[in-house]
Each structure stands twice: as structure tokens, then as C-alpha cells.
Design a protein around this motif. Structure first.
Motif, short mmCIF file in Angstrom:
data_model
loop_
_atom_site.label_atom_id
_atom_site.label_comp_id
_atom_site.label_asym_id
_atom_site.label_seq_id
_atom_site.Cartn_x
_atom_site.Cartn_y
_atom_site.Cartn_z
N PHE A 18 0.83 -1.21 0.00
CA PHE A 18 0.00 0.00 0.00
C PHE A 18 0.86 1.26 0.00
N GLY A 19 0.26 2.35 -0.46
CA GLY A 19 0.90 3.64 -0.32
C GLY A 19 1.16 3.95 1.14
N ARG A 20 2.21 4.74 1.42
CA ARG A 20 2.66 5.09 2.77
C ARG A 20 3.33 3.92 3.47
N THR A 21 3.88 2.99 2.69
CA THR A 21 4.77 1.96 3.24
C THR A 21 6.18 2.18 2.70
N SER A 22 6.58 3.44 2.69
CA SER A 22 7.91 3.85 2.17
C SER A 22 8.04 3.51 0.70
N THR A 23 6.94 3.64 -0.05
CA THR A 23 7.00 3.34 -1.48
C THR A 23 7.82 4.36 -2.26
N ASN A 24 7.89 5.59 -1.75
CA ASN A 24 8.72 6.58 -2.44
C ASN A 24 10.20 6.22 -2.31
#
Length: 239
Positions: A18-24
Motif C-alpha cells: 500500500f501507499g505510505r509503506t515507504s513506497t517513495n
């Protein structure tokens, strides 16, 4: 002829977290390892064609994944994570990386950033700007409705969906195709999984939370603009 084939790129890594799992941070890491460019929500937002195609995908329409991911070697974050099974079938040689995080920290971060971004976008701005309207529609349709059934504000339910996704991904893919990765794990497991040399620099730590929260504050301030303008008009008319 040969130049044409040199430009053909297929996804080699698919993020299922999911987004906000350090995907950036994962995006930067994958690009550092040669999987550049890596598809991410930040690639979707500026491109009307991407927003439109993911709007269709979120509505259950058939889309051509090769068109969406043309030129990309990897993908992570939403909206692509919502469709990791479809992408894994379309790109059978791609490896899967499941980025994970503590559920409480994930929920708090998501609620104060990307969920707040969507919820605070002023209605008048969506009405005036077709681009903002389609972005809001895409994120809502794919993520908040598509993943959480419109119940993200229910903290216990949202966390259960988050945790269940982790278990579902682990059960769905064979071990040789899947890496469960926490940013604290750093380069070693990721590089070993992908068969890459470990870079000399530290594993990237990229966090855009403050920037997103700044935009949320701007949106909230802008939501009062029509009332301020209406008040000014009334004052001018009366006095």
C-alpha cells in the motif's frame, strides 16, 4: 528496426504494498538499481492519460496494461498496487516486492497525508478544474472505494484491510517470486532478491509527508474562499 526494439520495456518489478509503506523510498531504490523509471502515483498525477486509464481500471473496465506502463521498468505505490495480481499475470517474469510497515504508523500517516489530501480538496476547485476532478475521482475510486470500500475512516477496518493485504500477497505468490521488504531491511535483501550489486550509498529515506500536509492546509484554506468572496460581494453591495 533495432532502435524500435531497444525502446520496448516491460515491468520487471511490481510493488504490492500500500501507499505510505515507504513506497517513495522503494521507487528511488529501484531506480538506483537500474529499474528506471519506476511508476508511482507521482507519475500519474501530472498525466491526464494515466489518470483517465486508472479511472477506467478502478471502474472495472478492461485496460491495456502495456499502454499504461509503456517505458516503465518497475511500479510501486498506488494506484498500481491495487492491481498487482493483474500486473503479475500480464508480466509473468516480473518479481513482486511487498513493502510493509507497522499498521498503526501506516494508518496515522495515510490519514494525515493522502486521505486528507483527497478529503480536503475543495468542491469548488473540482467543479472549476476538470483535471482536479478526475484526479479526485481516480484516487477515490481506486483507493478509498476500491481498496477500502469507502470505509477508510473506520480505523479498525482500514487496519484490517492493510494487514489482510499482507497475508493475501504472501499466500498468493510463490516464495521465489516474492520479497517482503521493510525499509529498515536496507539494500541487502532487495539486491539479493533482484540479483543486483549493493550500492555504496545508504538505502534511500524519502518522506513527502510534510509536503502533502502543506497541500492539505492550502486546500482547507481554499475551501473558505467562496464564502469570503460572497461576503465581500455582499459588503460591497450593501455599503
Amino acid at each position: 528496426y533495432f532502435n524500435h526494439w531497444e525502446l520496448v520495456v516491460t515491468l520487471q518489478v511490481i510493488g504490492a504494498g500500500f501507499g505510505r509503506t515507504s513506497t517513495n523510498s522503494l521507487k528511488v531504490a529501484l531506480e538506483r538499481l537500474g529499474y528506471a523509471p519506476c511508476h508511482h502515483m507521482k507519475e500519474v498525477m501530472p498525466r491526464r492519460d494515466q489518470v483517465d486509464l486508472f479511472n477506467r481500471a478502478g471502474a472495472g473496465e478492461a485496460v491495456e496494461w502495456s499502454v499504461i506502463f509503456e517505458g516503465f521498468q518497475a511500479a510501486c505505490d498506488w494506484p498500481s498496487a491495487k492491481f498487482h495480481k493483474e500486473l503479475a499475470a500480464h508480466y509473468p517474469d516480473a518479481k513482486i516486492v511487498l513493502s510493509v510497515r507497522d499498521a498503526d504508523k501506516w494508518y496515522d500517516s495515510t490519514r494525515s497525508t493522502i486521505f486528507a489530501f483527497t478529503q480536503s480538496m475543495p468542491r469548488w476547485l473540482r467543479w472549476l478544474s476538470p483535471r482536479m476532478r478526475t484526479i479526485h475521482q481516480m484516487v477515490t475510486g481506486v483507493v478509498w472505494d476500491g481498496v477500502f470500500g469507502g470505509r477508510f475512516a473506520d480505523e479498525a477496518y482500514a487496519k484490517q484491510v492493510f494487514l489482510q493485504n499482507t497475508e493475501d500477497v504472501k499466500a498468493y505468490y510463490p516464495p521465489e517470486r516474492l520479497l517482503v521488504h521493510h525499509p529498515a531491511d536496507g539494500w541487502h535483501p532487495l539486491c539479493e532478491f533482484l540479483g543486483k550489486d549493493i550500492p555504496a550509498e545508504p538505502y534511500p529515506r524519502v518522506n513527502e509527508a510534510h509536503e502533502i500536509e502543506r497541500i492539505v492546509k492550502i486546500f482547507k484554506a481554499l475551501s473558505y474562499l467562496p464564502y469570503i468572496l460572497m461576503g465581500l460581494i455582499i459588503m460591497l453591495w450593501v455599503f
